[in-house]
Design a protein around this motif. Structure first.
Motif, PDB file in Angstrom:
ATOM      1  N   GLU A 359       0.826  -1.207   0.000  1.00 28.60           N
ATOM      2  CA  GLU A 359       0.000   0.000   0.000  1.00 28.60           C
ATOM      3  C   GLU A 359       0.861   1.257   0.000  1.00 28.60           C
ATOM      4  N   PRO A 361       0.094   5.742   0.039  1.00 26.89           N
ATOM      5  CA  PRO A 361      -0.872   6.840   0.006  1.00 26.89           C
ATOM      6  C   PRO A 361      -0.651   7.706  -1.225  1.00 26.89           C
ATOM      7  N   GLY A 364      -4.604  11.341  -0.459  1.00 28.55           N
ATOM      8  CA  GLY A 364      -5.793  10.961   0.296  1.00 28.55           C
ATOM      9  C   GLY A 364      -6.399   9.640  -0.095  1.00 28.55           C
ATOM     10  N   THR A 366      -5.650   5.471  -0.845  1.00 29.46           N
ATOM     11  CA  THR A 366      -4.682   4.401  -0.621  1.00 29.46           C
ATOM     12  C   THR A 366      -4.675   3.468  -1.827  1.00 29.46           C
ATOM     13  N   ASN A 368      -3.009   0.116  -3.831  1.00 32.33           N
ATOM     14  CA  ASN A 368      -2.437  -1.185  -3.478  1.00 32.33           C
ATOM     15  C   ASN A 368      -1.891  -1.834  -4.747  1.00 32.33           C
ATOM     16  N   SER A 374      -6.649  -1.181  -8.399  1.00 33.52           N
ATOM     17  CA  SER A 374      -5.852   0.040  -8.327  1.00 33.52           C
ATOM     18  C   SER A 374      -5.241   0.366  -9.685  1.00 33.52           C
TER      19      SER A 374
END
Length: 406
Positions: A359, A361, A364, A366, A368, A374
């Motif tokens: 993970e 950031p 704001g 997250t 992966n 993602s």
């Protein structure tokens, strides 16, 4: 009258900037911007005005820095020289070096000139590691700018005092380089850039014109190096590297080489990229490369050309019709940029930061790297953003051509 107003605003901005941005970080950034403005404007004497693509301009800014730091060490040892004049020592030192190397460098133009500057740049950078007595080896040389006697009570210890010294040099050097563009030599440099055969036919020696411009550019680059030596109080071999010369080329081009104020914009972008962007992401050099490709493709005239284009539309009244399209362009561009940035950050994390966990950031959100959603989500945002941006760009060009016709 208009030109006087512009110069007055320029001086006012330099004077008021540290009073508006009062943090120590801001003063440091503003000082670096002033130094970068001088060196980028000096580089544009070669590239923009003379058509000389140099890969070794850092030789002259770097040697100016080294001679300045040596002079500063002599001042610490008792030499009676005001510290505020040390940047001129760097300028004169670089001018002398350019007098020695410039004639060979400017014997050829175009690609051979670029290759000669690249070779000289690599030669001088290698010498910096071979002669540690002068260059300080890998550790470099350090000095103390408050060692000399205060001039009018100014010690140059506080950053804001040093900033105003840099701002004064920036204003004077900018004015002198602008004045150079209006001189017969500056005009002839443009002629040699555009048609050296015709310049030779009417009695001018193209090499001599290039040589004199090369020496003048080196002088101002040396001043910027001297100011950098005072600002950082340390000079290392990195200031002579090809990486530094490449940065001057990149950001001068991004700012715009066809307008005098273009390198000023490029210098500001250079400091923001090197100081702020590098803090936001470890892949900042990759972003710079992508930005350069996009600018060359969509706006080869640099940021300055976009500014002048918009000024013409403002004067013609077309701005009222175009500002909604600008908003859409900005929104879609940011959408595409966010998708591209997410993909780049995940790729960077996958290759170099996987040991820290899957993970990461991202503004704001997250992400992966082990989850397909993602990657697919970032790719979808990028593609949608690009399609919407292209549609907006075509609409923008349609409105702009309509405005120009009116």
């Amino acid at each position: 009258m208009g030109r006087s107003v512009v110069w007055g605003l320029y001086a006012l901005i330099l004077a008021l900037a540290p009073l508006v941005f009062t943090s120590s970080l801001s003063h440091t950034l503003l000082s670096q911007m002033g130094i970068a403005i001088i060196v980028c404007l000096s580089y544009n004497i070669l590239l923009g005005q003379g058509g000389m693509l140099s890969f070794g301009h850092a030789v002259y800014s770097g040697m100016g820095a080294f001679l300045a730091i040596h002079t500063l060490r002599l001042v610490s040892g008792g030499l009676a020289l005001p510290v505020s004049l040390i940047p001129l020592v760097g300028g004169v030192a670089s001018l002398v070096l350019a007098l020695l190397l410039g004639w060979v460098t400017t014997k050829k133009a175009a690609t051979p000139f670029a290759m000669i500057t690249l070779g000289i740049g690599e030669l001088v950078w290698a010498m910096a590691l071979m002669f540690p007595g002068f260059f300080g080896g890998e550790a470099g040389l350090s000095g103390n700018r408050v060692a000399g006697s205060p001039l009018l009570g100014i010690t140059l210890g506080p950053q804001i005092e040093l900033y105003y010294l840099i701002a004064l040099y920036t204003l004077v050097c900018t004015a002198l380089m602008y004045a150079f563009t209006r001189t017969p030599l500056g005009r002839m440099l443009n002629a040699v850039r555009d048609n050296p055969e015709r310049a030779a036919f009417v009695g001018y020696n193209p090499q001599m014109v290039r040589y004199l411009a090369f020496v003048i550019a080196a002088f101002f680059a040396g001043i910027s190096g001297g100011l950098a030596a005072l600002n950082f109080e340390i000079v290392t071999s990195e200031v002579l590297s090809g990486h530094r010369s490449g940065a001057y080329l990149l950001f001068t081009f991004l700012g715009g080489t066809t307008f005098f104020f273009g390198p000023i914009i490029g210098a500001i972008l250079m400091v923001l990229a090197f100081v702020l962007l590098s803090e936001l992401t470890q892949a900042w050099l990759l972003y710079l490369g992508l930005i350069f490709i996009v600018m060359v493709t969509l706006a080869p005239g640099g940021v300055a050309s976009l500014v002048m284009l918009n000024l013409r539309w403002v004067r013609s009244g077309g701005w009222r019709r175009l500002w909604p399209v600008y908003g859409v362009l900005l929104a879609t561009g940011l959408l595409a940029l966010s998708g591209a940035a997410a993909l780049l950050e995940m790729l960077y994390h996958l290759q170099l930061g996987a040991a820290l966990g899957p993970e990461l950031p991202f503004f704001g959100v997250t992400l992966n790297i082990d989850e397909p959603y993602s990657w697919l989500g970032a790719a979808a945002v990028l593609l949608i953003g690009l399609m919407l941006f292209e549609l907006s760009r075509r609409r923008f060009m349609h409105h702009a051509q309509g405005g120009g016709g009116a």
